[in-house]
Design a protein around this motif. Structure first.
Motif, short mmCIF file in Angstrom:
data_model
loop_
_atom_site.label_atom_id
_atom_site.label_comp_id
_atom_site.label_asym_id
_atom_site.label_seq_id
_atom_site.Cartn_x
_atom_site.Cartn_y
_atom_site.Cartn_z
N ASN A 125 4.48 27.19 -26.99
CA ASN A 125 3.64 28.57 -27.01
C ASN A 125 3.37 28.82 -28.32
N ILE A 126 2.72 29.65 -28.51
CA ILE A 126 2.38 30.40 -29.91
C ILE A 126 2.11 31.79 -29.72
N GLY A 127 2.73 32.57 -30.62
CA GLY A 127 2.32 33.98 -30.64
C GLY A 127 1.90 34.46 -32.29
N TRP A 128 0.73 35.33 -32.24
CA TRP A 128 0.19 35.55 -33.61
C TRP A 128 0.00 37.16 -33.42
N ALA A 129 0.61 37.81 -34.55
CA ALA A 129 0.22 39.18 -34.95
C ALA A 129 -0.76 39.23 -35.75
N THR A 167 -2.16 41.62 -31.07
CA THR A 167 -1.15 40.38 -31.01
C THR A 167 -1.93 39.52 -29.94
N LEU A 168 -1.83 38.21 -30.13
CA LEU A 168 -2.39 37.19 -29.48
C LEU A 168 -1.27 35.90 -29.07
N SER A 169 -1.25 35.63 -27.89
CA SER A 169 -0.10 34.39 -27.47
C SER A 169 -0.96 33.49 -26.42
N ALA A 170 -0.27 32.29 -26.43
CA ALA A 170 -0.63 31.29 -25.55
C ALA A 170 0.15 30.31 -25.47
N GLY A 171 0.27 29.55 -24.24
CA GLY A 171 1.12 28.80 -23.90
C GLY A 171 0.36 27.81 -23.21
#
Length: 199
Positions: A89-93, A99-103
């Motif tokens: 998983n990745i999270g980006w401010a 904020t964006l997140s993906a798994g």
């Protein structure tokens, strides 16, 4: 301080039990060995988070449920199975507000011994038979090869109150309905699906 890698080995089990229909034999405990390598990291001054793990699970005498006579669930044991997988998983401010997140998860599941559908006198699953109900290499039921999710959230202030817009999407791939090949052919696969939530 902001990056870690790890390796772990763990074991677990579930106890056996008695089936609800008294004419069936009891089922045995199943045991799982898990071998895992993973990472937990932060980047770009803690604005980017990336975690993940790769693993292999060796499953002995694994329990699985089938729908039996008169609609009663029956618990069976198959001899050996293996699950290999990757989860990340990745999270980006991206900005102060966005904020964006993906798994993503990928699994390869398979029997590593034949499932013949019956046990020996000691209750052990028999693996040597001419016509197994599920031969070695059969994909395990109920687990999709691929799952994923994606979320975008935008925070803002409206009339002095904290507010947000958010969109979240989820996808899960096709899954097998049964371990046994004949029953699987009758019921077919469970199709993949996706959801989108807006708030």
């Amino acid at each position: 301080d902001d990056k870690m890698v790890y390796a772990t080995w763990s074991q677990g089990f579930r106890p056996g039990g008695i089936n609800r229909r008294g004419t069936l034999p009891p089922y045995k405990a199943d045991y799982l060995d898990n071998y895992e390598f993973g990472w937990k990291t932060q980047w770009l001054d803690h604005r980017l988070l990336w975690n993940g793990a790769v693993f292999q699970e060796n499953w002995k005498d694994f329990q699985f449920a089938i729908l039996g006579q008169n609609g009663l669930t029956e618990i069976k044991n198959a001899n050996q199975a293996r699950i290999r997988g990757l989860e990340t998983n990745i999270g980006w401010a991206a900005t102060y507000n966005l904020t964006l997140s993906a798994g993503l998860a990928w699994y390869r599941t398979e029997l590593t011994e034949n499932y013949c559908g019956f046990t020996d006198d000691a209750g052990n699953p028999v693996t040597d038979c001419d016509d197994p109900q599920a031969p070695e290499g059969t994909e395990l039921p109920l687990t999709a090869k691929l799952k994923g999710n994606l979320t975008a959230r935008y925070n803002f202030t409206m009339h002095g109150m904290e507010s947000y817009f958010q969109a979240a999407a989820f996808f899960e791939g096709r899954r097998r309905s049964d371990l046994r090949l004949v029953e699987r052919a009758i019921t077919g696969d469970m199709p993949g699906y996706g959801t989108l939530d807006l708030s």
